[in-house]
Motif scaffolding. Structure first.
Motif, PDB file in Angstrom:
ATOM      1  N   ASP A   1      18.834  39.538  -9.176  1.00 44.59           N
ATOM      2  CA  ASP A   1      18.818  38.080  -9.269  1.00 44.59           C
ATOM      3  C   ASP A   1      20.190  37.522  -8.876  1.00 44.59           C
ATOM      4  O   ASP A   1      21.205  37.864  -9.476  1.00 44.59           O
ATOM      5  CB  ASP A   1      18.463  37.664 -10.703  1.00 44.59           C
ATOM      6  N   GLY A   2      20.222  36.697  -7.850  1.00 45.37           N
ATOM      7  CA  GLY A   2      21.473  36.138  -7.354  1.00 45.37           C
ATOM      8  C   GLY A   2      22.132  36.965  -6.264  1.00 45.37           C
ATOM      9  O   GLY A   2      23.209  36.595  -5.777  1.00 45.37           O
ATOM     10  N   GLU A   3      21.500  38.064  -5.837  1.00 43.52           N
ATOM     11  CA  GLU A   3      22.091  38.938  -4.823  1.00 43.52           C
ATOM     12  C   GLU A   3      21.825  38.407  -3.418  1.00 43.52           C
ATOM     13  O   GLU A   3      20.748  37.890  -3.118  1.00 43.52           O
ATOM     14  CB  GLU A   3      21.507  40.347  -4.944  1.00 43.52           C
ATOM     15  N   ASN A   4      22.818  38.526  -2.544  1.00 39.58           N
ATOM     16  CA  ASN A   4      22.605  38.238  -1.129  1.00 39.58           C
ATOM     17  C   ASN A   4      21.773  39.351  -0.510  1.00 39.58           C
ATOM     18  O   ASN A   4      21.791  40.505  -0.967  1.00 39.58           O
ATOM     19  CB  ASN A   4      23.935  38.102  -0.401  1.00 39.58           C
ATOM     20  N   CYS A   5      21.065  39.028   0.543  1.00 34.66           N
ATOM     21  CA  CYS A   5      20.189  40.010   1.178  1.00 34.66           C
ATOM     22  C   CYS A   5      20.037  39.688   2.662  1.00 34.66           C
ATOM     23  O   CYS A   5      20.475  38.628   3.136  1.00 34.66           O
ATOM     24  CB  CYS A   5      18.818  40.028   0.498  1.00 34.66           C
ATOM     25  N   THR A   6      19.417  40.614   3.359  1.00 33.04           N
ATOM     26  CA  THR A   6      19.053  40.393   4.761  1.00 33.04           C
ATOM     27  C   THR A   6      17.564  40.667   4.927  1.00 33.04           C
ATOM     28  O   THR A   6      16.994  41.532   4.258  1.00 33.04           O
ATOM     29  CB  THR A   6      19.851  41.307   5.717  1.00 33.04           C
ATOM     30  N   VAL A   7      16.948  39.923   5.836  1.00 33.40           N
ATOM     31  CA  VAL A   7      15.536  40.104   6.158  1.00 33.40           C
ATOM     32  C   VAL A   7      15.454  40.569   7.608  1.00 33.40           C
ATOM     33  O   VAL A   7      16.019  39.933   8.503  1.00 33.40           O
ATOM     34  CB  VAL A   7      14.746  38.792   5.967  1.00 33.40           C
ATOM     35  N   HIS A   8      14.763  41.681   7.824  1.00 34.58           N
ATOM     36  CA  HIS A   8      14.712  42.329   9.138  1.00 34.58           C
ATOM     37  C   HIS A   8      13.295  42.207   9.695  1.00 34.58           C
ATOM     38  O   HIS A   8      12.338  42.748   9.138  1.00 34.58           O
ATOM     39  CB  HIS A   8      15.107  43.800   9.016  1.00 34.58           C
ATOM     40  N   THR A   9      13.157  41.485  10.816  1.00 35.22           N
ATOM     41  CA  THR A   9      11.839  41.264  11.402  1.00 35.22           C
ATOM     42  C   THR A   9      11.497  42.385  12.381  1.00 35.22           C
ATOM     43  O   THR A   9      12.369  43.122  12.856  1.00 35.22           O
ATOM     44  CB  THR A   9      11.781  39.918  12.138  1.00 35.22           C
ATOM     45  N   ARG A  10      10.219  42.485  12.698  1.00 34.34           N
ATOM     46  CA  ARG A  10       9.766  43.556  13.593  1.00 34.34           C
ATOM     47  C   ARG A  10      10.190  43.333  15.043  1.00 34.34           C
ATOM     48  O   ARG A  10      10.138  44.264  15.846  1.00 34.34           O
ATOM     49  CB  ARG A  10       8.246  43.715  13.496  1.00 34.34           C
ATOM     50  N   ASP A  11      10.613  42.130  15.368  1.00 37.90           N
ATOM     51  CA  ASP A  11      11.107  41.900  16.729  1.00 37.90           C
ATOM     52  C   ASP A  11      12.629  41.975  16.802  1.00 37.90           C
ATOM     53  O   ASP A  11      13.234  41.582  17.804  1.00 37.90           O
ATOM     54  CB  ASP A  11      10.601  40.567  17.282  1.00 37.90           C
TER      55      ASP A  11
ATOM     56  N   THR B   1       8.930  28.892   8.583  1.00 37.07           N
ATOM     57  CA  THR B   1       9.377  30.279   8.398  1.00 37.07           C
ATOM     58  C   THR B   1       8.682  31.202   9.384  1.00 37.07           C
ATOM     59  O   THR B   1       9.314  32.097   9.970  1.00 37.07           O
ATOM     60  CB  THR B   1       9.121  30.730   6.947  1.00 37.07           C
ATOM     61  N   LEU B   2       7.402  31.013   9.606  1.00 31.39           N
ATOM     62  CA  LEU B   2       6.678  31.816  10.587  1.00 31.39           C
ATOM     63  C   LEU B   2       7.266  31.643  11.985  1.00 31.39           C
ATOM     64  O   LEU B   2       7.311  32.595  12.783  1.00 31.39           O
ATOM     65  CB  LEU B   2       5.199  31.437  10.595  1.00 31.39           C
ATOM     66  N   THR B   3       7.738  30.454  12.277  1.00 35.77           N
ATOM     67  CA  THR B   3       8.340  30.184  13.588  1.00 35.77           C
ATOM     68  C   THR B   3       9.578  31.041  13.822  1.00 35.77           C
ATOM     69  O   THR B   3       9.920  31.370  14.969  1.00 35.77           O
ATOM     70  CB  THR B   3       8.687  28.685  13.711  1.00 35.77           C
ATOM     71  N   LEU B   4      10.274  31.425  12.732  1.00 35.90           N
ATOM     72  CA  LEU B   4      11.444  32.298  12.864  1.00 35.90           C
ATOM     73  C   LEU B   4      11.060  33.721  13.277  1.00 35.90           C
ATOM     74  O   LEU B   4      11.920  34.509  13.665  1.00 35.90           O
ATOM     75  CB  LEU B   4      12.203  32.358  11.534  1.00 35.90           C
ATOM     76  N   GLY B   5       9.772  34.036  13.177  1.00 36.37           N
ATOM     77  CA  GLY B   5       9.318  35.394  13.485  1.00 36.37           C
ATOM     78  C   GLY B   5       9.168  36.262  12.255  1.00 36.37           C
ATOM     79  O   GLY B   5       8.864  37.452  12.364  1.00 36.37           O
ATOM     80  N   ILE B   6       9.380  35.678  11.083  1.00 34.52           N
ATOM     81  CA  ILE B   6       9.228  36.424   9.832  1.00 34.52           C
ATOM     82  C   ILE B   6       7.743  36.501   9.487  1.00 34.52           C
ATOM     83  O   ILE B   6       7.004  35.535   9.621  1.00 34.52           O
ATOM     84  CB  ILE B   6      10.017  35.748   8.700  1.00 34.52           C
ATOM     85  N   GLN B   7       7.330  37.700   9.028  1.00 36.36           N
ATOM     86  CA  GLN B   7       5.929  37.894   8.682  1.00 36.36           C
ATOM     87  C   GLN B   7       5.800  38.908   7.549  1.00 36.36           C
ATOM     88  O   GLN B   7       6.774  39.573   7.178  1.00 36.36           O
ATOM     89  CB  GLN B   7       5.143  38.389   9.908  1.00 36.36           C
ATOM     90  N   THR B   8       4.618  38.999   7.007  1.00 37.88           N
ATOM     91  CA  THR B   8       4.333  39.991   5.974  1.00 37.88           C
ATOM     92  C   THR B   8       4.676  41.391   6.489  1.00 37.88           C
ATOM     93  O   THR B   8       4.361  41.739   7.630  1.00 37.88           O
ATOM     94  CB  THR B   8       2.849  39.933   5.576  1.00 37.88           C
TER      95      THR B   8
END
Length: 339
Positions: free
Chosen positions: A98-108, A151-158
């Motif tokens: 909780d409160g941690e920075n993170c990165t999200v990695h997309t398939r593209d 958010t979907l426009t960014l390329g992020i997905q399930t």
């Protein structure tokens, strides 16, 4: 030993800087392949993604195994407000993130930064603190999004990977603070051991291979090893806490964990070495732990098995160890393969 501890520290920083939650380990494996190749070894990459590195010796094959996959999360869904609902990878504890920075990695190949928070984190707004459980946690992206469509426009997905920042620090007094010391600290120790074998031309008392697995945190990292293996030692974190003898300065030798007892003769041999070398060590029992080598046994391999590692406090949290524990673990393994 000082040169090797410094090298191990460098390798720990390099490894923790590479996001590698279970199922997302290609970059970490590629780093190992290049590093060992540059050392003069011939590492092999399995179909599954494990890295096997023969480092010398003949007969009575021994595998020393560490894992390079870590805890993390995956995008379960995108909320109507554009925030991400996560699902856990491994035994991740949301209260520690909780409160941690993170990165999200997309398939593209895109990487977005964000922060992990519960759905009502402000003490000036909430009547009661929301439970820090998975269903109440979300990822706020550092992007101007306020809807699912944006958010979907960014390329992020399930199915996209969420990696927590490691925040690796090694203090002048030798303390090591970071996420994912389980088990990148032991992976760095094995890199240091290989460096010693190569630079000093150490004569090994058997054929020794290093194995770096990539699905330990979800239970099947060590299911495949060389068919002729006679003995395997998981080099993983030693637990520090109530009713345990190990400290951050020690090497832990585990006699039993949730999977049952480790090989009695092997644990005895490791203990005798620790005593003869005047190592700071503890023999402990871990009731809530299971290692890669137990996955190996369950896969049907007929081997002797053991578990050792540097003492690590606050496992599956922001963890802490010490260079003394690194040195004791290094010396135990070095002596075991050369005596």
């Amino acid at each position: 030993m000082n040169n090797y501890t410094a090298y191990i520290g460098e390798q720990l920083r390099a490894l923790t800087a590479i996001p590698s939650p279970s199922g997302f380990t290609k970059e970490a494996a590629s780093y190992l392949l290049k590093t060992f190749t540059d050392m003069g070894f011939q590492p092999e990459l399995s179909i599954k993604g494990n890295v096997l590195v023969p480092i010398g010796g003949d007969g009575d094959p021994l595998v020393l195994a560490a894992h390079i996959d870590t805890l993390g999360a995956m995008v379960r869904s995108i909320k109507d407000n554009g925030r991400l609902r996560p699902t856990t990878l491994g035994g991740h504890q949301w209260r520690t993130a909780d409160g941690e920075n993170c990165t999200v990695h997309t398939r593209d190949g895109h990487v977005y930064t964000g922060v992990v928070l519960d759905s009502e984190p402000s003490s000036h707004v909430a009547d009661e603190k929301i439970e820090q459980s998975e269903e109440h946690m979300e990822i706020l992206l550092d992007e101007n999004v306020s809807s699912k469509k944006e958010t979907l426009t960014l390329g992020i997905q399930t199915g996209d990977i969420i990696a927590m920042d490691p925040r690796t620090v090694i203090t002048k007094s030798g303390y090591i603070k970071s996420r994912f010391l389980d088990d990148k600290l032991s992976a760095a120790i094995l890199l240091g051991l290989a460096k010693a074998v190569k630079e000093e031309g150490l004569s090994l008392n058997r054929r020794v291979s290093l194995l770096f697995t990539v699905y330990e945190e979800v239970g099947h990292g060590g299911c495949v090893i060389p068919a002729d293996t006679r003995e395997m030692i998981s080099v993983d974190m030693g637990c520090v806490g109530a009713d345990l003898g190990c400290t951050e300065h020690m090497v832990s030798i585990c006699a039993k964990d949730s999977g049952g007892p480790y090989n009695y003769d092997l644990i005895t041999a490791l203990t005798e070495i620790a005593k003869s070398q005047n190592l700071d060590f503890a023999i402990d029992i871990y009731p809530h732990y299971i290692s890669d080598v137990e996955a190996t046994l369950r896969a049907g391999y007929d081997i002797r098995h053991g578990l050792v590692g540097p003492g690590v406090y606050a496992s599956h949290n922001y963890e802490r160890s010490h260079m003394d524990g690194v040195a004791n673990t290094f010396r135990l393994l070095r002596t075991y393969i050369t005596r």
